[in-house]
Design an enzyme around this catalytic site. Structure first.
Site, PDB file in Angstrom:
ATOM      1  N   TYR A  70       7.637  -9.163  52.184  1.00 27.47           N
ATOM      2  CA  TYR A  70       8.861  -8.720  51.504  1.00 27.47           C
ATOM      3  C   TYR A  70       8.629  -8.810  50.003  1.00 27.47           C
ATOM      4  O   TYR A  70       8.232  -9.858  49.491  1.00 27.47           O
ATOM      5  CB  TYR A  70      10.026  -9.630  51.916  1.00 27.47           C
ATOM      6  CG  TYR A  70      11.319  -9.349  51.181  1.00 27.47           C
ATOM      7  CD1 TYR A  70      12.019  -8.166  51.390  1.00 27.47           C
ATOM      8  CD2 TYR A  70      11.853 -10.267  50.275  1.00 27.47           C
ATOM      9  CE1 TYR A  70      13.210  -7.907  50.722  1.00 27.47           C
ATOM     10  CE2 TYR A  70      13.047 -10.022  49.609  1.00 27.47           C
ATOM     11  CZ  TYR A  70      13.716  -8.841  49.835  1.00 27.47           C
ATOM     12  OH  TYR A  70      14.895  -8.581  49.170  1.00 27.47           O
ATOM     13  N   ASP A  98       2.131 -10.963  44.539  1.00 29.74           N
ATOM     14  CA  ASP A  98       3.547 -11.299  44.479  1.00 29.74           C
ATOM     15  C   ASP A  98       3.646 -12.814  44.605  1.00 29.74           C
ATOM     16  O   ASP A  98       3.546 -13.369  45.699  1.00 29.74           O
ATOM     17  CB  ASP A  98       4.294 -10.586  45.617  1.00 29.74           C
ATOM     18  CG  ASP A  98       5.779 -10.925  45.629  1.00 29.74           C
ATOM     19  OD1 ASP A  98       6.166 -11.930  45.008  1.00 29.74           O
ATOM     20  OD2 ASP A  98       6.537 -10.186  46.279  1.00 29.74           O
ATOM     21  N   LYS A 109      11.995 -16.748  41.167  1.00 31.32           N
ATOM     22  CA  LYS A 109      12.531 -17.916  41.893  1.00 31.32           C
ATOM     23  C   LYS A 109      12.361 -19.219  41.111  1.00 31.32           C
ATOM     24  O   LYS A 109      13.127 -19.504  40.211  1.00 31.32           O
ATOM     25  CB  LYS A 109      11.903 -18.000  43.278  1.00 31.32           C
ATOM     26  CG  LYS A 109      12.395 -16.879  44.229  1.00 31.32           C
ATOM     27  CD  LYS A 109      12.212 -17.234  45.681  1.00 31.32           C
ATOM     28  CE  LYS A 109      12.405 -16.071  46.623  1.00 31.32           C
ATOM     29  NZ  LYS A 109      13.721 -15.962  47.211  1.00 31.32           N
TER      30      LYS A 109
HETATM   31  C1  LIG Z   1       7.815 -12.717  48.026  1.00 28.26           C
HETATM   32  C2  LIG Z   1       9.053 -12.154  47.400  1.00 28.26           C
HETATM   33  N1  LIG Z   1       8.946 -11.140  46.545  1.00 28.26           N
HETATM   34  C3  LIG Z   1      10.015 -10.587  45.943  1.00 28.26           C
HETATM   35  C4  LIG Z   1      11.281 -11.059  46.213  1.00 28.26           C
HETATM   36  C5  LIG Z   1      12.469 -10.431  45.556  1.00 28.26           C
HETATM   37  O1  LIG Z   1      12.961 -11.287  44.561  1.00 28.26           O
HETATM   38  P1  LIG Z   1      14.496 -11.202  44.118  1.00 28.26           P
HETATM   39  O2  LIG Z   1      15.318 -11.691  45.245  1.00 28.26           O
HETATM   40  O3  LIG Z   1      14.561 -12.072  42.895  1.00 28.26           O
HETATM   41  O4  LIG Z   1      14.772  -9.764  43.783  1.00 28.26           O
HETATM   42  C6  LIG Z   1      11.444 -12.121  47.110  1.00 28.26           C
HETATM   43  C7  LIG Z   1      12.777 -12.646  47.421  1.00 28.26           C
HETATM   44  O5  LIG Z   1      12.996 -13.380  48.340  1.00 28.26           O
HETATM   45  C8  LIG Z   1      10.298 -12.675  47.726  1.00 28.26           C
HETATM   46  O6  LIG Z   1      10.414 -13.683  48.606  1.00 28.26           O
END
Ligand SMILES: Cc1ncc(COP(=O)(O)O)c(C=O)c1O
Length: 438
Positions: A143, A243, A271
């Site tokens: 994700y 990521d 985060k």
């Molecule tokens: C691995 C990863 N990338 C991107 C995101 C997206 O981040 P945001 O919720 O700040 O848009 C998340 C959110 O849970 C994530 O777990």
């Protein structure tokens, strides 16, 4: 009748005004229903019914120091007393970028954003701008935010078929045209990536991956997998994107890239960077950040680099770095003890519990396989049983993420871990048996 009547009443009221009663889709998954909270401090949150809950969601990861860490709060208060948003550059923003440049191997240049989803989108745009290519390889079960360009193959269901799934949109409303530019592959399978690169290499702008597949199974990369992705990107002139929204500052202050010794071209952090304040960072090699530096690619945001978020991030990194990174060592130790204790409690009560992951974060499931190395190994997990476990834990005063991910903070104590394991043992004792791990 809910054990949490005030939360339920607020949820029912919310449903009449907030779409689905929530502001983020993941919150709709809450068991026994989306919960409402009134306060949080350290390792605990207080729900609307007045229960103090030991929190292992940490607000889906951000609160790495625990809730409302005094240094974060003080620094934010001081910052907003001066200004909320200059929408111009300021010293604290430059200093925060310098800190990231010092800590993160790929961070020759930094750009601040406000959420992980848009930071992922910006990284993809940079990769396309530099390579002049369109396609992106992403992995099953990963994700990267809710935006169209990467919302494929996030949680595909498999019926035992072994061939790679066609890019499956995550939900309704996703532009079907976006699927043309996404190739979804099984993770931790270097041969599959090598074959795709051999076929499509000249069209691939980027490979994007979580360095640890945190959102599903908390699966670590097989030895050589990240290195192999690095080599394939170099060979074919594509960008390697990490990521690090979850791995960032949990695995190491140098990110997963520092931990595993593989440096991507671009990476995104969020985060835990902001301890609950909405800030994300796009970090990259100067060459890959050049389209922004030279104003050829556009990335903007009215709120980017605002004073509160920058102050929160600066305070968070300062605390994490202090005493030779003692907080991170402690989080890792407590997390590993909790993970191992849960596996042991599961076995003791005759449940097929799998608890795996590096420690600062890990994943728990009622599983058919004792170890998961790919997304497909999770297919046999009993997700309904895990939701029952979560509901039981909530009644014991422990708040968990319903899809199995656990986060430990610097505010948790040995006593908290012991109390959590005792609660887990009681809940596991009451749950219907599902047989030992094969
Ligand atoms: C691995 C990863 N990338 C991107 C995101 C997206 O981040 P945001 O919720 O700040 O848009 C998340 C959110 O849970 C994530 O777990």
């Amino acid at each position: 009748m809910s054990d949490f009547p005030a939360s339920l009443a607020l949820h029912e009221r919310a449903q009449r005004v907030l779409a689905g009663g929530v502001s983020s889709q993941f919150r709709a998954l809450g068991v026994p229903h989306p919960m409402a909270y009134v306060r949080a401090a350290g390792a605990r949150v207080w729900d609307a019914d007045g229960h103090a809950l030991l929190d292992y969601t940490l607000s889906q990861g951000p609160c790495i120091l625990g809730h409302s860490h005094p240094e974060v709060v003080a620094r934010v208060q001081h910052a907003v007393a001066e200004a909320q948003l200059f929408a111009g550059q300021h010293l604290a923003e430059i200093e925060l970028a310098e800190t990231l440049q010092r800590l993160i191997p790929c961070a020759e240049r930094v750009r601040f954003a406000s959420s992980g989803s848009e930071a992922a989108q910006a990284c993809i745009r940079l990769a396309r701008a530099v390579t002049g290519r369109q396609k992106v390889i992403k992995f099953e079960g990963h994700y990267h935010g809710w935006l169209d360009s990467l919302a494929f193959g996030v949680a595909p269901a498999f019926d035992g078929a072994n061939e790679s799934a066609a890019p499956l949109p995550w939900c309704e409303g996703i532009a079907t045209s976006a699927a043309q530019d996404v190739i979804v592959l099984p993770w931790n399978d270097l041969d599959a990536v090598g074959a795709a690169m051999a076929r499509h290499g000249r069209e691939i702008a980027a490979i994007i991956t979580e360095p640890v597949m945190c959102n599903q199974g908390c699966i670590e990369p097989r030895p050589g997998f990240l290195e192999g992705l690095r080599a394939l990107c170099d060979e074919h002139g594509a960008a390697l994107l990490f990521d690090e929204i979850i791995t960032g500052f949990r695995l190491s202050l140098n990110g997963a890239q520092g931990h595993y010794g593989v440096t991507p071209d671009l990476a995104l952090f969020g985060k835990a960077l902001g301890s609950g304040f909405p800030i994300a960072a796009i970090c990259g090699r100067a060459r890959w950040m050049a389209p922004l530096a030279e104003n050829r690619a556009f990335h903007a945001g009215t709120m980017n680099g605002n004073n509160a978020c920058v102050a929160a991030a600066a305070a968070t990194l300062a605390v994490l770095e202090r005493d030779d990174r003692a907080a991170l060592r402690r989080i890792a130790q407590l997390g590993a003890a909790l993970r191992d204790g849960l596996a042991e409690a599961g076995a003791r009560h005759g449940h097929a519990v799998r608890a795996q992951g590096p420690g600062p974060m890990f994943h728990m499931a009622f599983a058919t396989l004792p170890k998961a190395e790919t997304y497909r190994h999770l297919a046999g997990d009993d997700r309904a049983a895990y939701r029952d476990f979560c509901a039981g834990m909530l009644r014991e005063g422990v708040r968990l993420i319903e899809r199995g991910l656990w986060y430990v903070s610097a505010a948790h104590t040995e006593d908290d871990i012991a109390a959590t394991l005792a609660a887990a043992s009681r809940v596991l004792g009451r749950l219907e048996k599902r047989g030992p791990v094969r």
